[in-house]
Design an enzyme around this catalytic site. Structure first.
Site, PDB file in Angstrom:
ATOM      1  N   GLY A  48     -13.054  -3.694   0.656  1.00  0.00           N
ATOM      2  CA  GLY A  48     -14.463  -3.290   0.778  1.00  0.00           C
ATOM      3  C   GLY A  48     -14.902  -2.343  -0.323  1.00  0.00           C
ATOM      4  O   GLY A  48     -16.009  -2.477  -0.860  1.00  0.00           O
TER       5      GLY A  48
ATOM      6  N   LYS B   2     -19.297 -17.539   0.833  1.00  0.00           N
ATOM      7  CA  LYS B   2     -20.738 -17.431   1.107  1.00  0.00           C
ATOM      8  C   LYS B   2     -21.510 -16.584   0.115  1.00  0.00           C
ATOM      9  O   LYS B   2     -21.058 -15.501  -0.263  1.00  0.00           O
ATOM     10  CB  LYS B   2     -20.922 -16.823   2.495  1.00  0.00           C
TER      11      LYS B   2
ATOM     12  N   ARG C  68       0.828  -1.216   0.000  1.00  0.00           N
ATOM     13  CA  ARG C  68       0.000   0.000   0.000  1.00  0.00           C
ATOM     14  C   ARG C  68       0.859   1.261   0.000  1.00  0.00           C
ATOM     15  O   ARG C  68       0.492   2.276  -0.596  1.00  0.00           O
ATOM     16  CB  ARG C  68      -0.927   0.009   1.217  1.00  0.00           C
TER      17      ARG C  68
ATOM     18  N   GLY D 291     -10.640  -8.874  -0.903  1.00  0.00           N
ATOM     19  CA  GLY D 291     -10.311  -9.912   0.075  1.00  0.00           C
ATOM     20  C   GLY D 291      -9.227 -10.888  -0.340  1.00  0.00           C
ATOM     21  O   GLY D 291      -8.097 -10.507  -0.621  1.00  0.00           O
TER      22      GLY D 291
END
Ligand code: AMP
Length: 400
Positions: free
Chosen positions: A378, A195, A36, A355
């Site tokens: 996100g 999920k 980053r 992620g």
């Protein structure tokens, strides 16, 4: 593309407030992954080259509006200085930033201490944003990964002063706009991971925008279960069978082809090297109660090879299986390599993010071979969900 870039701004002699994301992992006071930090270097260099004086604004962890010494950006300072190859001066308080010492005024680059030490930051308090804005002449937002938060230093401030996107923000927005807003068609996505429940909004948005949607990972088990298969002990969410059926119906209506795995690697324990067999997967599949699908199988990889050949644009989020435990990384690695090869041959624009995706592509050794890999977790997902990101919206409506 309603935002400005550094190219549109006159920075000569200007104090430039730069929102960056240097929320890097630190162990025992040392930065363990500098990705980053490295990604903001071009922005800082360009600002300096244009005669501007950067003051970096960043958060670190979640201090919840209180000063907390273990969340001081002092820990990040050495890695930042070495990446920029310049001295960076840490300004510990807002008062210190308002009344710079001679030494600080002469430093090339300033770094304001963890902005989340102030409760006004996450509350997007207008007075706090005003106070921040007064510290500079121009605002440059280079923190795409924080753009899904409506905070004072990501959103509030942009309405108060001339504002632009930094180079990393510009690259993220350009890549994502190219992939989703006006993609070269046919456009497809690989959506994997654990999920369905965490990716409903994303799937609903994608089926209305894509030509092809490949569903993999534990999510595919839920879809297969919803179609009538008995998925045994596989990771699945029975409460979301109706949702899965709705998504398939929406895809059908929108003309988006959904590809589910045609076969899987099936084991009886979730462990590296677990004994496994290849089993065909469809609505009639019946697994034993202790059997679980941990990865897509060879026929599924063949289907992907054919599907990828038709695509001009590919978006990737989430692994095709339990990629952390070999050999259940096989489909993820194979599919990633296929996408990388097509990208390198010039046939495909490939954009990945979110992620575990970056970890999975690194594991496949192809992270460099995609067109663009987003460092935002996100924010990338919210973009894929079709949401307006407050940090980006603020730049689009900025004052000049
Ligand atoms: P997510 O955070 O939703 O992207 O999910 C990533 C996680 O899903 C990784 O830790 C994978 O190991 C896990 N995963 C993917 N496919 C499977 C599967 N078939 N069975 C169990 N875990 C899986």
């Amino acid at each position: 593309m309603g935002w400005k870039s550094l190219d549109d701004m006159d920075l000569s002699g200007k104090r430039v407030l730069v929102r960056v994301d240097i929320n890097v992992p630190v162990e025992n006071g040392r930065v363990t992954d500098t990705t980053r930090i490295e990604r903001i270097v071009p922005t800082i260099h360009d600002i300096l080259e244009k005669g501007g004086k950067p003051m970096l604004i960043a958060h670190f962890g979640r201090p919840k509006g209180k000063v907390s010494l273990d969340l001081s950006l002092a820990q990040v300072l050495p890695a930042l200085q070495s990446a920029l190859d310049r001295k960076v001066r840490l300004i510990e308080t807002l008062e210190g930033a308002e009344h710079l010492t001679q030494e600080a005024a002469e430093a090339d680059v300033l770094l304001l201490e963890n902005i989340r030490f102030h409760p006004g930051e996450t509350a997007n308090d207008p007075e706090f944003a005003q106070r921040l804005a007064a510290l500079g002449d121009v605002f440059c937002n280079d923190a795409f990964s924080a753009a899904h938060r409506a905070h004072a230093s990501t959103a509030g401030i942009a309405a108060l002063m001339p504002s632009c996107a930094g180079r990393l923000m510009q690259a993220e927005l350009s890549a994502l706009e190219a992939a989703l807003s006006k993609p070269e068609r046919p456009v497809g996505a690989v959506v994997g991971g654990a999920k369905v429940s965490t990716k409903i909004a994303l799937l609903e948005n994608l089926v209305n925008r894509l030509d092809v949607l490949v569903i993999g990972g534990g999510m595919a088990n839920t879809f297969l279960g919803a179609l009538g298969a008995d998925m045994g002990a596989s990771l699945k969410e029975e409460d979301f069978y109706d949702t899965a059926c709705d998504i398939l119906a929406q895809a059908d209506k929108a003309g988006c082809r959904v590809i589910l795995p045609a076969d899987g690697l099936v084991a009886r324990e979730f462990a590296a090297g677990a004994a496994h067999e290849v089993i065909a997967l469809n609505a009639d599949t019946t697994l034993d109660a202790d059997q679980m699908v941990l990865d897509a199988g060879p026929a599924s990889i063949d289907t992907l090879r054919t599907a990828f050949k038709e695509l001009k644009t590919l978006i990737w989020n989430g692994p095709m299986g339990a990629f952390e435990i070999a050999p259940f990384d096989t489909a993820t690695v194979a599919a990633a390599k296929l996408a990388a090869e097509r990208t390198q041959s010039g046939a495909l624009i490939s954009v990945a993010g979110g992620g575990d995706t970056v970890a999975a592509l690194n594991q496949a050794g192809v992270a460099e071979d995609f067109t663009y890999i987003s460092t935002a977790g996100g924010a990338f997902l919210e973009w894929m969900e079709g949401k307006t990101l407050p940090g980006v919206a603020a730049l689009e409506g900025a004052s000049g």
